[in-house]
Write a protein that holds these residues in place. Sequence first.
Motif, PDB file in Angstrom:
ATOM      1  N   ILE A  16       0.789  -1.228   0.000  1.00 31.57           N
ATOM      2  CA  ILE A  16       0.000   0.000   0.000  1.00 31.57           C
ATOM      3  C   ILE A  16       0.822   1.279   0.000  1.00 31.57           C
ATOM      4  N   ASP A  17       2.121   1.193   0.160  1.00 31.89           N
ATOM      5  CA  ASP A  17       2.920   2.411   0.283  1.00 31.89           C
ATOM      6  C   ASP A  17       3.152   3.085  -1.067  1.00 31.89           C
ATOM      7  N   ASN A  18       3.272   4.395  -1.003  1.00 34.93           N
ATOM      8  CA  ASN A  18       3.555   5.244  -2.170  1.00 34.93           C
ATOM      9  C   ASN A  18       2.592   5.037  -3.340  1.00 34.93           C
ATOM     10  N   PRO A  19       1.280   5.065  -3.097  1.00 36.06           N
ATOM     11  CA  PRO A  19       0.345   4.829  -4.198  1.00 36.06           C
ATOM     12  C   PRO A  19       0.454   5.869  -5.314  1.00 36.06           C
ATOM     13  N   HIS A  20       0.953   7.050  -5.015  1.00 33.97           N
ATOM     14  CA  HIS A  20       1.130   8.073  -6.053  1.00 33.97           C
ATOM     15  C   HIS A  20       2.118   7.614  -7.125  1.00 33.97           C
ATOM     16  N   GLU A  21       2.968   6.648  -6.802  1.00 32.95           N
ATOM     17  CA  GLU A  21       3.954   6.139  -7.766  1.00 32.95           C
ATOM     18  C   GLU A  21       3.380   5.081  -8.705  1.00 32.95           C
ATOM     19  N   TRP A  22       2.284   4.401  -8.319  1.00 30.67           N
ATOM     20  CA  TRP A  22       1.793   3.301  -9.136  1.00 30.67           C
ATOM     21  C   TRP A  22       0.298   3.343  -9.442  1.00 30.67           C
ATOM     22  N   SER A  23      -0.456   4.266  -8.872  1.00 29.31           N
ATOM     23  CA  SER A  23      -1.908   4.230  -9.090  1.00 29.31           C
ATOM     24  C   SER A  23      -2.422   5.230 -10.117  1.00 29.31           C
ATOM     25  N   MET A  24      -1.729   6.344 -10.295  1.00 29.33           N
ATOM     26  CA  MET A  24      -2.277   7.460 -11.069  1.00 29.33           C
ATOM     27  C   MET A  24      -2.633   7.113 -12.520  1.00 29.33           C
ATOM     28  N   SER A  25      -1.876   6.270 -13.146  1.00 32.13           N
ATOM     29  CA  SER A  25      -2.158   5.957 -14.553  1.00 32.13           C
ATOM     30  C   SER A  25      -3.408   5.090 -14.720  1.00 32.13           C
ATOM     31  N   TYR A  26      -3.990   4.629 -13.618  1.00 32.79           N
ATOM     32  CA  TYR A  26      -5.193   3.798 -13.673  1.00 32.79           C
ATOM     33  C   TYR A  26      -6.451   4.562 -13.254  1.00 32.79           C
ATOM     34  N   ASN A  27      -6.375   5.881 -13.170  1.00 34.44           N
ATOM     35  CA  ASN A  27      -7.513   6.690 -12.750  1.00 34.44           C
ATOM     36  C   ASN A  27      -8.490   6.914 -13.900  1.00 34.44           C
ATOM     37  N   SER A  28      -9.233   5.881 -14.227  1.00 31.01           N
ATOM     38  CA  SER A  28     -10.219   5.978 -15.301  1.00 31.01           C
ATOM     39  C   SER A  28     -11.424   6.797 -14.841  1.00 31.01           C
ATOM     40  N   GLU A  29     -12.190   7.245 -15.806  1.00 32.18           N
ATOM     41  CA  GLU A  29     -13.363   8.081 -15.505  1.00 32.18           C
ATOM     42  C   GLU A  29     -14.351   7.361 -14.590  1.00 32.18           C
ATOM     43  N   TYR A 141      -5.045  -2.558  -7.625  1.00 29.78           N
ATOM     44  CA  TYR A 141      -4.476  -2.014  -8.860  1.00 29.78           C
ATOM     45  C   TYR A 141      -3.667  -3.097  -9.567  1.00 29.78           C
ATOM     46  N   PRO A 142      -3.752  -3.150 -10.905  1.00 29.41           N
ATOM     47  CA  PRO A 142      -3.052  -4.186 -11.660  1.00 29.41           C
ATOM     48  C   PRO A 142      -1.553  -3.898 -11.751  1.00 29.41           C
TER      49      PRO A 142
END
Length: 183
Positions: A16-29, A141-142
């Motif tokens: 769960i750490d540093n989600p800003h490094e791995w989650s942002m590209s999956y922010n679909s509408e 997240y994938p």
Amino acid sequence: MRKIIASTYTTVDGFIDNPHEWSMSYNSEDAMAYAFALTTGCDALLLGRVTYEGMAQAWPHMGGNPYSDHVNAMTKYVVASQPVDTTAWNPTVVIPGDDLTAEITKLKEQDGDDILIWGNGRLTDHLATTGLLDEYKIWIYPVLKGRGEPLFRPESVTGLNLADTTTFTSGVTVLTYRPDPSA
């Protein structure tokens, strides 16, 4: 009675750490619409001191959109046994760590919308084991990270019941579980 909902981003391998490094590209509408509905259905944030202090550095400087404006307007309840700068992100109320169960019980009994927790740590462990946590919303997240801070700890032990599954076009899936200590 108000519900307490813990919403946490995790990788497929459970970090769960540093989600800003791995989650942002999956922010679909569709995922963002779900997050918006979840957040605006709550009128309070319940956070541990460390999480609050980290978020208080960034969130007060965000605004100008309905999501961040709602988050910044929510009352933040911070569980802490050490001093907290409550002026960093208003409105903020400190809940003493030594009186956590009684204070959270009172908070749940107050009129209002649901209460949101961002993250998953000692606070959620305590609430789950005392029967005060109503739901986990685990955003998977994938991504495989390989190492980091785990989603759960040995103190997290409790039974769970799957209440809902939501999958977004980005491949992110939210699993909604309700704690069931009898399971």
